[in-house]
Design a protein around this motif. Structure first.
Motif, PDB file in Angstrom:
ATOM      1  N   HIS A  18       0.850  -1.192   0.000  1.00  0.00           N
ATOM      2  CA  HIS A  18       0.000   0.000   0.000  1.00  0.00           C
ATOM      3  C   HIS A  18       0.883   1.237   0.000  1.00  0.00           C
ATOM      4  O   HIS A  18       2.016   1.209   0.511  1.00  0.00           O
ATOM      5  CB  HIS A  18      -0.915  -0.002   1.227  1.00  0.00           C
ATOM      6  CG  HIS A  18      -2.047   0.970   1.142  1.00  0.00           C
ATOM      7  ND1 HIS A  18      -1.915   2.294   1.503  1.00  0.00           N
ATOM      8  CD2 HIS A  18      -3.327   0.813   0.721  1.00  0.00           C
ATOM      9  CE1 HIS A  18      -3.070   2.912   1.313  1.00  0.00           C
ATOM     10  NE2 HIS A  18      -3.950   2.035   0.843  1.00  0.00           N
ATOM     11  N   GLU A  19       0.374   2.320  -0.564  1.00  0.00           N
ATOM     12  CA  GLU A  19       1.172   3.539  -0.671  1.00  0.00           C
ATOM     13  C   GLU A  19       1.563   4.105   0.688  1.00  0.00           C
ATOM     14  O   GLU A  19       2.520   4.880   0.785  1.00  0.00           O
ATOM     15  CB  GLU A  19       0.421   4.600  -1.473  1.00  0.00           C
ATOM     16  CG  GLU A  19      -0.870   5.078  -0.847  1.00  0.00           C
ATOM     17  CD  GLU A  19      -1.518   6.195  -1.652  1.00  0.00           C
ATOM     18  OE1 GLU A  19      -0.814   6.813  -2.478  1.00  0.00           O
ATOM     19  OE2 GLU A  19      -2.713   6.450  -1.455  1.00  0.00           O
ATOM     20  N   GLU A  20       0.836   3.738   1.748  1.00  0.00           N
ATOM     21  CA  GLU A  20       1.202   4.193   3.086  1.00  0.00           C
ATOM     22  C   GLU A  20       2.421   3.453   3.624  1.00  0.00           C
ATOM     23  O   GLU A  20       3.064   3.917   4.563  1.00  0.00           O
ATOM     24  CB  GLU A  20       0.023   4.016   4.037  1.00  0.00           C
ATOM     25  CG  GLU A  20      -1.179   4.901   3.707  1.00  0.00           C
ATOM     26  CD  GLU A  20      -2.323   4.686   4.670  1.00  0.00           C
ATOM     27  OE1 GLU A  20      -2.217   3.764   5.515  1.00  0.00           O
ATOM     28  OE2 GLU A  20      -3.320   5.431   4.586  1.00  0.00           O
ATOM     29  N   GLU A  24       6.372   3.396  -5.015  1.00  0.00           N
ATOM     30  CA  GLU A  24       6.591   2.486  -6.132  1.00  0.00           C
ATOM     31  C   GLU A  24       7.993   2.638  -6.702  1.00  0.00           C
ATOM     32  O   GLU A  24       8.474   3.736  -6.951  1.00  0.00           O
ATOM     33  CB  GLU A  24       5.545   2.698  -7.225  1.00  0.00           C
ATOM     34  CG  GLU A  24       5.504   4.082  -7.848  1.00  0.00           C
ATOM     35  CD  GLU A  24       4.541   5.020  -7.158  1.00  0.00           C
ATOM     36  OE1 GLU A  24       3.968   5.877  -7.838  1.00  0.00           O
ATOM     37  OE2 GLU A  24       4.384   4.904  -5.924  1.00  0.00           O
ATOM     38  N   LEU A  30       1.204   2.408  -9.015  1.00  0.00           N
ATOM     39  CA  LEU A  30       0.231   2.767  -7.991  1.00  0.00           C
ATOM     40  C   LEU A  30      -1.167   2.783  -8.595  1.00  0.00           C
ATOM     41  O   LEU A  30      -1.415   3.455  -9.592  1.00  0.00           O
ATOM     42  CB  LEU A  30       0.557   4.143  -7.402  1.00  0.00           C
ATOM     43  CG  LEU A  30      -0.448   4.722  -6.392  1.00  0.00           C
ATOM     44  CD1 LEU A  30      -0.538   3.848  -5.154  1.00  0.00           C
ATOM     45  CD2 LEU A  30      -0.057   6.151  -6.030  1.00  0.00           C
ATOM     46  N   GLU A  32      -4.691   4.088  -8.187  1.00  0.00           N
ATOM     47  CA  GLU A  32      -5.470   5.102  -7.476  1.00  0.00           C
ATOM     48  C   GLU A  32      -6.947   4.947  -7.812  1.00  0.00           C
ATOM     49  O   GLU A  32      -7.296   4.471  -8.897  1.00  0.00           O
ATOM     50  CB  GLU A  32      -4.973   6.497  -7.870  1.00  0.00           C
ATOM     51  CG  GLU A  32      -3.536   6.761  -7.457  1.00  0.00           C
ATOM     52  CD  GLU A  32      -3.059   8.141  -7.852  1.00  0.00           C
ATOM     53  OE1 GLU A  32      -2.374   8.780  -7.044  1.00  0.00           O
ATOM     54  OE2 GLU A  32      -3.387   8.572  -8.982  1.00  0.00           O
ATOM     55  N   PRO A  33      -7.877   5.314  -6.921  1.00  0.00           N
ATOM     56  CA  PRO A  33      -7.638   5.936  -5.610  1.00  0.00           C
ATOM     57  C   PRO A  33      -7.436   4.935  -4.482  1.00  0.00           C
ATOM     58  O   PRO A  33      -7.341   5.320  -3.324  1.00  0.00           O
ATOM     59  CB  PRO A  33      -8.923   6.730  -5.397  1.00  0.00           C
ATOM     60  CG  PRO A  33      -9.970   5.879  -6.042  1.00  0.00           C
ATOM     61  CD  PRO A  33      -9.318   5.258  -7.248  1.00  0.00           C
ATOM     62  N   GLY A  35      -4.926   3.247  -3.654  1.00  0.00           N
ATOM     63  CA  GLY A  35      -3.632   3.347  -2.998  1.00  0.00           C
ATOM     64  C   GLY A  35      -2.863   2.045  -2.960  1.00  0.00           C
ATOM     65  O   GLY A  35      -1.951   1.879  -2.148  1.00  0.00           O
TER      66      GLY A  35
END
Length: 210
Positions: A18-20, A24, A30, A32-33, A35
């Motif tokens: 996850h982007e948290e 990448e 990634l 989106e939205p 994440g």
């Protein structure tokens, strides 16, 4: 995340984080939205916990099926509107059936009723059951791979008796057990009548090169 998770093999579309958690890196994109970080190529997942970067190292020896290719797999789960399979290898049907490659890792395929028959399906168990070894055509490019059985050559190659577990013999609309006489309907592949063309070790569920 464990070292086993960091070193796992991935195919295009697999969620790897996850982007948290990470940004990448190479061969990762990634979505989106949502994440979600997904792999864009076949390879091995690498996570840099210092820089928080997720990357996929291309693995030339690991081959994923392409759209339009033919694969061998085993049915693992049958639901009312969806069949799940594990894909084991790729075959060629032209000019004759032959083994191409056994996959390095287990890949997932799914089959919907409309990709089994043009007619309405009231009982999907009359076409496929868990444990069946099938030949199918790949209809998508990311995992889980959408599969089709809509051709005489596609369908069940091997089936096992639900009563005694024996390997059954193909007939016109299904398979019959040579030991207990039990008959079960299936979507039988025309290749089931000449299994030597595609030799499969049913004990370990793997392809045998010919």
């Amino acid at each position: 995340m464990s070292s086993q998770e960091r070193d796992r093999r991935v195919v295009p579309g697999d969620v790897i984080g996850h982007e948290e958690e990470y940004v990448e890196g190479q061969n990762v994109f990634l979505e989106e939205p949502a994440g979600l970080l997904r792999a864009s190529t076949v390879g091995v997942l690498r996570l840099d916990n210092n820089l928080k970067v997720a990357s996929v190292l291309p693995a030339r020896t690991l081959r994923a099926p392409g759209k339009g290719s033919f694969v061998i797999g085993m049915v693992t789960q049958v639901r009312e509107s969806l069949v799940f399979t594990e894909l084991y290898g790729e075959i060629s049907l032209d000019p004759r059936p032959r083994w191409v490659k056994e996959f390095s890792g287990r890949l997932t395929g799914v089959i919907t009723p409309e990709h089994i028959s043009d007619s309405r399906i009231d009982d999907i168990y009359s076409f496929l059951r868990p444990g069946d070894i099938i030949v199918a055509r790949v209809m998508s490019t990311i995992s889980p791979y959408l599969l089709s059985l809509k051709s005489p050559q596609l369908g069940v190659l091997y089936a096992f008796c639900s009563r005694c577990g024996s390997l059954m013999t193909p007939e016109a609309d299904g398979f019959r057990c040579p030991h207990c006489g039990n008959f079960e309907k299936r979507k039988v592949s025309s290749l089931a009548y000449s299994r030597d063309a595609i030799r499969i070790d049913v004990k370990r569920i793997g392809l045998i090169p010919t």
